[in-house]
Design an enzyme around this catalytic site. Structure first.
Site, PDB file in Angstrom:
ATOM      1  N   ASN A   7       0.894  -1.036   0.062  1.00  0.00           N
ATOM      2  CA  ASN A   7      -0.115  -0.166  -0.034  1.00  0.00           C
ATOM      3  C   ASN A   7       1.080   1.135  -0.004  1.00  0.00           C
ATOM      4  O   ASN A   7       1.536   1.462   0.896  1.00  0.00           O
ATOM      5  CB  ASN A   7      -0.939   0.004   1.284  1.00  0.00           C
ATOM      6  N   ARG A  90      -2.557  -1.822  -3.854  1.00  0.00           N
ATOM      7  CA  ARG A  90      -3.647  -1.241  -3.445  1.00  0.00           C
ATOM      8  C   ARG A  90      -3.598  -0.198  -4.397  1.00  0.00           C
ATOM      9  O   ARG A  90      -2.775   0.832  -4.391  1.00  0.00           O
ATOM     10  CB  ARG A  90      -3.727  -0.670  -2.122  1.00  0.00           C
ATOM     11  N   HIS A 179     -12.660   3.250  -0.281  1.00  0.00           N
ATOM     12  CA  HIS A 179     -12.400   2.082   1.012  1.00  0.00           C
ATOM     13  C   HIS A 179     -13.103   1.026   0.390  1.00  0.00           C
ATOM     14  O   HIS A 179     -13.601   0.214   1.386  1.00  0.00           O
ATOM     15  CB  HIS A 179     -13.156   2.659   2.326  1.00  0.00           C
ATOM     16  N   HIS A 205     -17.024   2.084   7.682  1.00  0.00           N
ATOM     17  CA  HIS A 205     -15.687   2.278   7.994  1.00  0.00           C
ATOM     18  C   HIS A 205     -15.235   3.717   8.477  1.00  0.00           C
ATOM     19  O   HIS A 205     -15.462   4.693   7.908  1.00  0.00           O
ATOM     20  CB  HIS A 205     -14.942   2.103   6.422  1.00  0.00           C
ATOM     21  N   GLY A 209     -10.291   8.569   7.730  1.00  0.00           N
ATOM     22  CA  GLY A 209     -11.166   8.800   6.655  1.00  0.00           C
ATOM     23  C   GLY A 209     -12.530   7.837   7.087  1.00  0.00           C
ATOM     24  O   GLY A 209     -12.345   6.697   7.713  1.00  0.00           O
ATOM     25  N   ARG A 238     -11.510  16.127   7.174  1.00  0.00           N
ATOM     26  CA  ARG A 238     -12.194  16.340   6.142  1.00  0.00           C
ATOM     27  C   ARG A 238     -13.725  16.854   6.615  1.00  0.00           C
ATOM     28  O   ARG A 238     -14.117  16.152   7.445  1.00  0.00           O
ATOM     29  CB  ARG A 238     -12.372  15.158   5.164  1.00  0.00           C
ATOM     30  N   ASP A 279      -7.402  13.372  16.541  1.00  0.00           N
ATOM     31  CA  ASP A 279      -7.570  11.949  17.120  1.00  0.00           C
ATOM     32  C   ASP A 279      -9.081  11.787  17.965  1.00  0.00           C
ATOM     33  O   ASP A 279      -8.947  12.320  19.096  1.00  0.00           O
ATOM     34  CB  ASP A 279      -6.400  11.454  17.775  1.00  0.00           C
ATOM     35  N   ARG A 281      -9.493   9.766  20.069  1.00  0.00           N
ATOM     36  CA  ARG A 281      -9.379   9.297  21.677  1.00  0.00           C
ATOM     37  C   ARG A 281      -9.079  10.522  22.175  1.00  0.00           C
ATOM     38  O   ARG A 281      -9.447  10.886  23.453  1.00  0.00           O
ATOM     39  CB  ARG A 281      -7.833   8.527  21.486  1.00  0.00           C
ATOM     40  N   GLU A 381      -7.464  -5.340   5.402  1.00  0.00           N
ATOM     41  CA  GLU A 381      -7.632  -4.864   3.848  1.00  0.00           C
ATOM     42  C   GLU A 381      -6.701  -5.633   3.187  1.00  0.00           C
ATOM     43  O   GLU A 381      -6.563  -6.243   1.988  1.00  0.00           O
ATOM     44  CB  GLU A 381      -7.336  -3.339   3.519  1.00  0.00           C
TER      45      GLU A 381
HETATM   46  P1  ADP Z   1      -6.705   5.281   8.618  1.00  0.00           P
HETATM   47  O1  ADP Z   1      -7.876   5.855   8.136  1.00  0.00           O
HETATM   48  O2  ADP Z   1      -5.637   6.408   8.734  1.00  0.00           O
HETATM   49  O3  ADP Z   1      -6.322   3.713   8.392  1.00  0.00           O
HETATM   50  P2  ADP Z   1      -7.509   4.068  11.359  1.00  0.00           P
HETATM   51  O4  ADP Z   1      -8.512   3.013  10.787  1.00  0.00           O
HETATM   52  O5  ADP Z   1      -6.356   3.641  11.830  1.00  0.00           O
HETATM   53  O6  ADP Z   1      -7.183   5.338  10.390  1.00  0.00           O
HETATM   54  O7  ADP Z   1      -8.194   5.024  12.406  1.00  0.00           O
HETATM   55  C1  ADP Z   1      -7.657   6.160  13.108  1.00  0.00           C
HETATM   56  C2  ADP Z   1      -8.667   6.811  14.150  1.00  0.00           C
HETATM   57  O8  ADP Z   1      -9.211   5.521  15.125  1.00  0.00           O
HETATM   58  C3  ADP Z   1      -8.195   7.633  14.885  1.00  0.00           C
HETATM   59  O9  ADP Z   1      -9.349   8.859  14.846  1.00  0.00           O
HETATM   60  C4  ADP Z   1      -8.124   7.088  16.327  1.00  0.00           C
HETATM   61  O10 ADP Z   1      -8.423   8.268  17.384  1.00  0.00           O
HETATM   62  C5  ADP Z   1      -9.300   6.178  16.278  1.00  0.00           C
HETATM   63  N1  ADP Z   1      -9.105   5.141  17.415  1.00  0.00           N
HETATM   64  C6  ADP Z   1      -8.047   4.227  17.461  1.00  0.00           C
HETATM   65  N2  ADP Z   1      -8.301   3.705  18.449  1.00  0.00           N
HETATM   66  C7  ADP Z   1      -9.285   4.281  19.256  1.00  0.00           C
HETATM   67  C8  ADP Z   1      -9.728   3.938  20.413  1.00  0.00           C
HETATM   68  N3  ADP Z   1      -9.263   3.082  21.386  1.00  0.00           N
HETATM   69  N4  ADP Z   1     -10.793   4.696  21.002  1.00  0.00           N
HETATM   70  C9  ADP Z   1     -11.236   5.794  20.261  1.00  0.00           C
HETATM   71  N5  ADP Z   1     -10.904   5.972  18.846  1.00  0.00           N
HETATM   72  C10 ADP Z   1      -9.943   5.202  18.450  1.00  0.00           C
END
Ligand code: ADP
Length: 394
Positions: A7, A90, A179, A205, A209, A238, A279, A281, A381
């Site tokens: 990827n 990908r 996606h 998803h 994104g 976004r 983020d 979290r 994926e």
């Molecule tokens: P990408 O689209 O870059 O592949 P991911 O699927 O890894 O992204 O998702 C990233 C998002 O997931 C971030 O917003 C992150 O805060 C959220 N995330 C990951 N772990 C947790 C968690 N334990 N609680 C809440 N949100 C989380």
């Protein structure tokens, strides 16, 4: 056969090596921050876990470093490059042309390059990854798995915009969807788990994104992202759906140029624009401490998702299951709870105790009496890409 999945992004190469059809993961890792002095290389096998900081100039050097590790006497998992039968790439945008996983030929490469107009941030690094991989693995078959392919089944009623027809017919301005590899994988897992012959499923998803798909009888029939991946849900940075009149207002009245509008809507909006954090979290932690903007951003995100669930249940005339996946979908019990709250009219009834646990495998988190199943399915994926490449070559 061993299949290497790549990827390739603008400054990173993520990879996994899988033994197929056993679906055994031999190693995985990533070359990140390519182009800088402090690039990161990570490499993980069952027994090794390597993290290095080094200068990686370009994608070729990045993939070369990965190959060195794959062949390494101590931590390597292959004795010779020729053991890799295929490399699965990908590719984000396959336009109207590619509805299936495809063996890469010179013509296919030209098309991927041509679609860079439609996906300027994604297709050029995907293309670069293919060129580099061809040089480093000359004996391997190169396979392209398109993120748009799963959505090629979206019917005209949902894939056209109500703008002059010529733009659709001559310039390919339509809903492409993104996606797709993830939506396809989790919807198939759900159909298998639920043992349904006919099915109406909504896949969510939710990562950096975010996108949703209405999947009827295994086929994508509508999707929240559109011509570009900026439409639909509220995402990390976004905006998702906005009134396009805002763009004219920004340009005409507030003096923005188009580059600035683009940056604003794709990199400075969404959760980041609403709260200062991208983020989830951090946003959840801030909301917990009483930050009203963060609380509102969580509610707005869930509200937007609910609207799409309602819309997709309506166009499918029913709903068997909703599926949460990706970083937020798999890990945020708060977001899952907000999305499922007050949806009993649709037959969605979340079990709070089951929702509190995050599992590696498929998890059903609805109450026994819920008419609609609520599932958490970790997306894979890379595995899906390897499966599709394996199927093509078998
Ligand atoms: P990408 O689209 O870059 O592949 P991911 O699927 O890894 O992204 O998702 C990233 C998002 O997931 C971030 O917003 C992150 O805060 C959220 N995330 C990951 N772990 C947790 C968690 N334990 N609680 C809440 N949100 C989380």
């Amino acid at each position: 056969m061993k299949i290497l999945v790549i990827n390739s992004g603008s400054s990173s190469i993520k990879f996994q090596l899988l033994q197929m059809p056993a679906e055994q993961l031999l190693c995985k890792g990533m070359a990140d921050r390519i182009g800088g002095q402090d690039s990161q290389l990570s490499y993980k096998t069952e027994t090794a876990n390597i993290q290095e900081t080094l200068a990686i100039e370009n994608h070729k050097q990045g993939l070369q470093k990965i190959v060195e590790l794959l062949l390494d006497k101590e931590v390597g998992v292959i004795g010779d490059k020729s053991e890799i039968t295929a490399v699965g790439h990908r590719v984000v945008q396959g336009g109207q042309l590619f509805s299936e996983t495809t063996l890469i030929t010179d013509r296919v490469k030209q098309e991927i390059q041509a679609f860079a107009d439609l996906a300027p941030l994604h297709n050029p690094p995907n293309y670069e990854g293919i060129l580099v991989s061809e040089q480093l693995f000359p004996a391997a078959r190169q396979v392209a798995v398109f993120d748009t392919a799963f959505h090629q089944t979206i019917p005209e009623i949902a894939n056209q915009y109500a703008i002059p027809k010529k733009l659709y017919l001559e310039y390919g301005i339509q809903v492409y969807g993104f996606h797709g590899v993830s939506h396809q994988y989790v919807s198939q897992q759900a159909i298998k788990y639920l043992a349904l012959r006919k099915s109406k499923i909504i896949t969510l998803h939710l990562g950096n994104g975010c996108s949703m798909t209405a999947v009827k009888d295994g086929q994508s029939i509508d999707h929240s992202m559109g011509f570009t991946p900026s439409n639909g849900l509220i995402m990390g940075s976004r905006s998702g759906d906005i009134d396009h009149g805002i763009i004219f207002h920004l340009v005409d009245k507030l003096g923005y140029d188009l580059d600035k509008v683009n940056t604003l809507l794709n990199k400075e909006s969404g959760l980041l624009g609403l709260t200062g954090f991208r983020d989830l979290r951090d946003i959840e932690a801030q909301a917990e401490q009483g930050n009203a903007d963060c609380r509102l951003a969580l509610d707005m995100s869930a509200y937007r998702i609910k609207k799409y669930i309602g819309a997709y249940a309506a166009v499918m005339n029913g709903l068997d299951a909703i599926v949460f996946t990706a970083g937020i979908g798999e890990n945020s019990r708060l977001m899952r709870a907000l999305v499922c709250a007050d949806m009993d009219f649709l037959g969605i009834d979340l079990d709070e105790t089951k929702n509190a646990h995050n599992a590696e495998a498929i998890q059903e988190i609805n109450t026994p009496s819920s008419k609609v199943k609520v599932l958490v399915i970790p997306t894979k994926e890379e595995l899906e890409i390897a499966r599709q490449a394996h199927k093509l070559l078998s």
